[in-house]
Structures are given as C-alpha cells and as structure tokens.
Scaffold this active site. Structure first.
Site, PDB file in Angstrom:
ATOM      1  N   LYS A  38      29.461  83.230   9.009  1.00  0.00           N
ATOM      2  CA  LYS A  38      30.869  82.993   9.366  1.00  0.00           C
ATOM      3  C   LYS A  38      31.260  81.539   9.098  1.00  0.00           C
ATOM      4  O   LYS A  38      32.258  81.273   8.446  1.00  0.00           O
ATOM      5  CB  LYS A  38      31.123  83.316  10.855  1.00  0.00           C
ATOM      6  CG  LYS A  38      30.803  84.745  11.254  1.00  0.00           C
ATOM      7  CD  LYS A  38      31.160  85.025  12.713  1.00  0.00           C
ATOM      8  CE  LYS A  38      30.335  84.257  13.733  1.00  0.00           C
ATOM      9  NZ  LYS A  38      28.882  84.542  13.717  1.00  0.00           N
TER      10      LYS A  38
ATOM     11  N   ARG B   9      35.743  87.536  20.956  1.00  0.00           N
ATOM     12  CA  ARG B   9      34.379  88.053  20.935  1.00  0.00           C
ATOM     13  C   ARG B   9      34.187  89.180  21.952  1.00  0.00           C
ATOM     14  O   ARG B   9      33.098  89.724  22.051  1.00  0.00           O
ATOM     15  CB  ARG B   9      33.424  86.915  21.276  1.00  0.00           C
ATOM     16  CG  ARG B   9      32.258  86.806  20.326  1.00  0.00           C
ATOM     17  CD  ARG B   9      31.439  85.627  20.775  1.00  0.00           C
ATOM     18  NE  ARG B   9      31.665  84.533  19.885  1.00  0.00           N
ATOM     19  CZ  ARG B   9      30.700  83.915  19.212  1.00  0.00           C
ATOM     20  NH1 ARG B   9      29.473  84.281  19.340  1.00  0.00           N
ATOM     21  NH2 ARG B   9      30.975  82.913  18.426  1.00  0.00           N
TER      22      ARG B   9
ATOM     23  N   ARG C 105      18.051  77.480   9.803  1.00  0.00           N
ATOM     24  CA  ARG C 105      19.317  76.739   9.660  1.00  0.00           C
ATOM     25  C   ARG C 105      19.175  75.294  10.139  1.00  0.00           C
ATOM     26  O   ARG C 105      18.515  75.005  11.124  1.00  0.00           O
ATOM     27  CB  ARG C 105      20.420  77.422  10.471  1.00  0.00           C
ATOM     28  CG  ARG C 105      21.687  76.584  10.536  1.00  0.00           C
ATOM     29  CD  ARG C 105      22.877  77.341  11.055  1.00  0.00           C
ATOM     30  NE  ARG C 105      22.705  77.827  12.411  1.00  0.00           N
ATOM     31  CZ  ARG C 105      23.592  78.592  13.035  1.00  0.00           C
ATOM     32  NH1 ARG C 105      24.686  78.974  12.419  1.00  0.00           N
ATOM     33  NH2 ARG C 105      23.367  78.995  14.267  1.00  0.00           N
TER      34      ARG C 105
ATOM     35  N   ARG D 228      20.017  73.707  15.857  1.00  0.00           N
ATOM     36  CA  ARG D 228      20.762  74.044  17.067  1.00  0.00           C
ATOM     37  C   ARG D 228      19.823  74.537  18.159  1.00  0.00           C
ATOM     38  O   ARG D 228      18.876  75.258  17.881  1.00  0.00           O
ATOM     39  CB  ARG D 228      21.804  75.130  16.752  1.00  0.00           C
ATOM     40  CG  ARG D 228      23.166  74.559  16.441  1.00  0.00           C
ATOM     41  CD  ARG D 228      24.146  75.563  15.915  1.00  0.00           C
ATOM     42  NE  ARG D 228      24.329  76.758  16.710  1.00  0.00           N
ATOM     43  CZ  ARG D 228      25.214  77.708  16.438  1.00  0.00           C
ATOM     44  NH1 ARG D 228      26.010  77.576  15.385  1.00  0.00           N
ATOM     45  NH2 ARG D 228      25.321  78.773  17.192  1.00  0.00           N
TER      46      ARG D 228
ATOM     47  N   ARG E  29      21.269  86.753  21.407  1.00  0.00           N
ATOM     48  CA  ARG E  29      22.625  86.618  20.841  1.00  0.00           C
ATOM     49  C   ARG E  29      22.997  87.856  20.034  1.00  0.00           C
ATOM     50  O   ARG E  29      24.136  88.319  20.070  1.00  0.00           O
ATOM     51  CB  ARG E  29      22.710  85.359  19.970  1.00  0.00           C
ATOM     52  CG  ARG E  29      22.751  84.075  20.792  1.00  0.00           C
ATOM     53  CD  ARG E  29      22.336  82.862  19.986  1.00  0.00           C
ATOM     54  NE  ARG E  29      23.171  82.590  18.839  1.00  0.00           N
ATOM     55  CZ  ARG E  29      22.806  81.813  17.820  1.00  0.00           C
ATOM     56  NH1 ARG E  29      21.614  81.234  17.819  1.00  0.00           N
ATOM     57  NH2 ARG E  29      23.621  81.606  16.811  1.00  0.00           N
TER      58      ARG E  29
HETATM   59  P1  AP5 Z   1      26.234  80.279   9.341  1.00  0.00           P
HETATM   60  O1  AP5 Z   1      27.386  80.264   8.407  1.00  0.00           O
HETATM   61  O2  AP5 Z   1      25.954  79.045  10.118  1.00  0.00           O
HETATM   62  O3  AP5 Z   1      26.321  81.576  10.289  1.00  0.00           O
HETATM   63  P2  AP5 Z   1      27.309  81.930  11.482  1.00  0.00           P
HETATM   64  O4  AP5 Z   1      27.761  83.345  11.291  1.00  0.00           O
HETATM   65  O5  AP5 Z   1      28.386  80.902  11.614  1.00  0.00           O
HETATM   66  O6  AP5 Z   1      26.286  81.914  12.686  1.00  0.00           O
HETATM   67  P3  AP5 Z   1      26.398  81.248  14.138  1.00  0.00           P
HETATM   68  O7  AP5 Z   1      25.013  81.129  14.648  1.00  0.00           O
HETATM   69  O8  AP5 Z   1      27.248  80.014  14.112  1.00  0.00           O
HETATM   70  O9  AP5 Z   1      27.159  82.384  14.923  1.00  0.00           O
HETATM   71  P4  AP5 Z   1      27.281  82.548  16.424  1.00  0.00           P
HETATM   72  O10 AP5 Z   1      28.424  83.480  16.525  1.00  0.00           O
HETATM   73  O11 AP5 Z   1      26.048  82.957  17.102  1.00  0.00           O
HETATM   74  O12 AP5 Z   1      27.523  81.061  16.972  1.00  0.00           O
HETATM   75  P5  AP5 Z   1      28.808  80.290  17.513  1.00  0.00           P
HETATM   76  O13 AP5 Z   1      28.636  78.872  17.219  1.00  0.00           O
HETATM   77  O14 AP5 Z   1      30.055  80.965  17.086  1.00  0.00           O
HETATM   78  O15 AP5 Z   1      24.929  80.686   8.486  1.00  0.00           O
HETATM   79  C1  AP5 Z   1      23.661  80.795   9.097  1.00  0.00           C
HETATM   80  C2  AP5 Z   1      22.558  80.344   8.122  1.00  0.00           C
HETATM   81  O16 AP5 Z   1      22.503  81.269   7.034  1.00  0.00           O
HETATM   82  C3  AP5 Z   1      22.788  78.968   7.499  1.00  0.00           C
HETATM   83  O17 AP5 Z   1      21.545  78.314   7.365  1.00  0.00           O
HETATM   84  C4  AP5 Z   1      23.392  79.277   6.114  1.00  0.00           C
HETATM   85  O18 AP5 Z   1      23.035  78.271   5.193  1.00  0.00           O
HETATM   86  C5  AP5 Z   1      22.710  80.606   5.794  1.00  0.00           C
HETATM   87  N1  AP5 Z   1      23.553  81.505   4.982  1.00  0.00           N
HETATM   88  C6  AP5 Z   1      24.868  81.755   5.162  1.00  0.00           C
HETATM   89  N2  AP5 Z   1      25.321  82.657   4.249  1.00  0.00           N
HETATM   90  C7  AP5 Z   1      24.233  82.986   3.490  1.00  0.00           C
HETATM   91  C8  AP5 Z   1      24.045  83.885   2.379  1.00  0.00           C
HETATM   92  N3  AP5 Z   1      25.043  84.622   1.878  1.00  0.00           N
HETATM   93  N4  AP5 Z   1      22.796  83.984   1.863  1.00  0.00           N
HETATM   94  C9  AP5 Z   1      21.737  83.248   2.359  1.00  0.00           C
HETATM   95  N5  AP5 Z   1      21.860  82.371   3.407  1.00  0.00           N
HETATM   96  C10 AP5 Z   1      23.102  82.244   3.974  1.00  0.00           C
HETATM   97  O19 AP5 Z   1      28.661  80.522  19.088  1.00  0.00           O
HETATM   98  C11 AP5 Z   1      27.598  79.932  19.794  1.00  0.00           C
HETATM   99  C12 AP5 Z   1      27.656  80.317  21.263  1.00  0.00           C
HETATM  100  O20 AP5 Z   1      28.883  79.828  21.838  1.00  0.00           O
HETATM  101  C13 AP5 Z   1      27.656  81.815  21.580  1.00  0.00           C
HETATM  102  O21 AP5 Z   1      26.343  82.343  21.618  1.00  0.00           O
HETATM  103  C14 AP5 Z   1      28.339  81.830  22.947  1.00  0.00           C
HETATM  104  O22 AP5 Z   1      27.444  81.431  23.960  1.00  0.00           O
HETATM  105  C15 AP5 Z   1      29.382  80.737  22.806  1.00  0.00           C
HETATM  106  N6  AP5 Z   1      30.681  81.268  22.316  1.00  0.00           N
HETATM  107  C16 AP5 Z   1      31.280  80.957  21.139  1.00  0.00           C
HETATM  108  N7  AP5 Z   1      32.445  81.622  21.024  1.00  0.00           N
HETATM  109  C17 AP5 Z   1      32.574  82.366  22.155  1.00  0.00           C
HETATM  110  C18 AP5 Z   1      33.563  83.287  22.620  1.00  0.00           C
HETATM  111  N8  AP5 Z   1      34.667  83.576  21.877  1.00  0.00           N
HETATM  112  N9  AP5 Z   1      33.363  83.882  23.814  1.00  0.00           N
HETATM  113  C19 AP5 Z   1      32.281  83.590  24.574  1.00  0.00           C
HETATM  114  N10 AP5 Z   1      31.303  82.743  24.207  1.00  0.00           N
HETATM  115  C20 AP5 Z   1      31.451  82.133  22.982  1.00  0.00           C
HETATM  116 MG    MG Z   2      28.915  79.476  13.113  1.00  0.00          MG
END
Ligand code: AP5
Ligand code: MG
Length: 217
Positions: free
Chosen positions: A14, A89, A128, A161, A172
């Site tokens: 994402k 979410r 990552r 992270r 997660r």
């Molecule tokens: P990356 O692009 O970083 O993936 P991502 O989908 O953004 O993954 P996240 O871990 O950020 O998602 P998340 O939803 O768990 O975390 P968030 O910060 O939103 O890519 C990942 C890796 O893969 C990288 O190394 C990249 O290089 C590689 N990659 C990407 N595309 C690729 C491809 N096509 N091929 C090969 N490699 C590839 O949330 C964190 C925490 O915050 C949650 O757990 C929760 O506690 C809280 N939170 C956030 N939002 C909310 C909400 N709305 N409600 C409640 N709690 C929330």
């Molecule tokens: Mg992310």
C-alpha cells in the site's frame, strides 16, 4: 478530483504504491499508520496510547482513529482529492467516513483492493527497511538501497519497524482478515472496488492500478 482508498493486508504494498499514485495524480497521501508513528516519535499523549496497540499488532480504537483521520481530511490540501492508505480499517470507520464525505457532498471514486498471499507478506515485512527521515521504503532483497542501511533519496538511516517481527506480523494479518476484509464487500456493494493482484512486480501492479483509476465513473 480523485478520492481513493487503498485496502490490503500488511505488506501488500500500500505505502509503496501510494507514493507512486500520489506523485502521478498530485494528491496527498494519508496513511493513518504514518500519522501514528509520527505521534509516537514526538511522544504525544495519543502516540503513547497508539503505541501499545501497534506493537501488539492490534488496531487502535475507532474513536481515536476517526478523530485523527477527520482532522487530516479537513486540511486544505484534501479539497481536490486524497489517497487513504490504511483508513478505513473497520466497518465503523467506513461508516464514519461515508458520513463525513456525504456531509460535504463528495464521495470515494475507487477502492483499490491489493491482494497478496500470506507467505509473501511475511517475507516482505520481515525484510522491509524504512528511512527514518523521509519514510522511503526498501526491502533487503527485493529492493535494497545502493548503500546498506542508508536511504538512496536523502541519505537518512534505515530502520526496521518495531511491528515487523514474525509474531506481530502474524497477528496483524489475522486482525486484517477479521476486521478489514469485510470492507471489501462493503464497497463492492456500491461497485467501487478494483481487485489488484499485488503479488507481481511493482511496475505491473502500478499499471493495473492506473487502469483501475482510469476506469472510474
Ligand atoms: P509496503 O508498501 O511498506 O506495504 P504496506 O501495505 O504499506 O504494509 P504496512 O505494513 O505499512 O501495512 P499495515 O497496514 O500493517 O501498516 P500501517 O502502517 O498502515 O511494502 C512492504 C514491503 O514489501 C516493502 O519492503 C516493499 O519494498 C516490499 N514490496 C512492496 N511491493 C512489492 C512488490 N510488488 N514486490 C516485491 N516487494 C514489494 O499500520 C500500522 C498499525 O497502525 C496497525 O497495525 C494498527 O495498529 C495501526 N493503525 C493504522 N491505521 C489504523 C486504523 N485505520 N485503525 C486502527 N488502527 C490503525
Ligand atoms: Mg504502509
């Protein structure tokens, strides 16, 4: 005018795709996860609360999240569109967002649902690395920086992270399946979802996303 939501499990890509989409369409990237990590870094009261949930791989409670998201969405740069990454979410968050938007006579154009299988998600997240300064994302094998541990963009330090450990990632993914997957049906009912196979190469995924955005009504 373009209002988008990115859905997808942790590690689906994402954030990586959001950076490309936002640059191409000149819209702000709103990641609730990034906003929360900023609060944690700055040691705010909200950051202290959010950290407890995030480090366990649990969701931050809806009332806190909605307040933060809405405060961001009323900022001026969102008037002509935005990309939401990781918000909503839960069904409660989606309903609150609908209400917020309909009160302003606007709506979401497209929901991009990025799918990747669990094994690949684990590999991506454990490898990552993220820049402490500019937030650019790397992967030790798939997308290494030119110099180990150093950001190509701004020479900042790369870090792992604290929620990218095997146990937290498992949790997660489970939380995503239980609480966020229902949103796919929620938005499918109104015909807004584009299903994207996120397991392929970055550029291929980006092309599918562009086609889906071009296809909006
Ligand atoms: P990356 O692009 O970083 O993936 P991502 O989908 O953004 O993954 P996240 O871990 O950020 O998602 P998340 O939803 O768990 O975390 P968030 O910060 O939103 O890519 C990942 C890796 O893969 C990288 O190394 C990249 O290089 C590689 N990659 C990407 N595309 C690729 C491809 N096509 N091929 C090969 N490699 C590839 O949330 C964190 C925490 O915050 C949650 O757990 C929760 O506690 C809280 N939170 C956030 N939002 C909310 C909400 N709305 N409600 C409640 N709690 C929330
Ligand atoms: Mg992310």
């Amino acid at each position: 005018m373009l209002r988008l939501i990115l859905l997808g499990p942790p590690g689906a890509g994402k954030g990586t795709q959001a950076a490309r989409i936002c640059q191409k369409y000149s819209i702000p990237h709103i990641s609730t996860g990034d906003i929360f990590r900023k609060h944690i870094k700055e040691g705010t009261e909200f950051g202290k609360k959010a950290k407890e949930y995030m480090n366990k791989g649990q969701l931050v409670p809806d009332d806190l999240v909605v307040e933060i998201a809405e405060a961001r969405l009323i900022e001026e740069d969102c008037i002509h569109g935005f990309l939401l990454d990781g918000y909503p979410r839960t069904v409660v968050q989606a309903e609150k967002l609908d209400k917020f938007l309909s009160e302003r006579n606007v709506s979401i154009d497209k929901v991009l649902d990025i799918k990747v299988d669990k094994e690949e998600l684990m590999t991506r997240l454990i490898g990552r690395r993220v820049c402490r300064c500019c937030g650019a994302t790397y992967h030790v094998i798939n997308m290494p920086p030119e110099k180990e541990g150093i950001c190509d963009v701004c020479t900042g330090e790369l870090y792992q992270r604290s929620d990218d450990t095997a146990a937290t990632v498992e949790n997660r993914i489970e939380v995503y399946n239980a609480l966020t997957v229902p949103l796919i049906e929620y938005y499918d009912k109104v015909g807004k979802v584009a299903h994207i196979d996120g397991s392929r190469k970055l550029d291929t995924v980006s092309s599918d996303i562009d086609a889906a955005i071009g296809d909006r009504e």
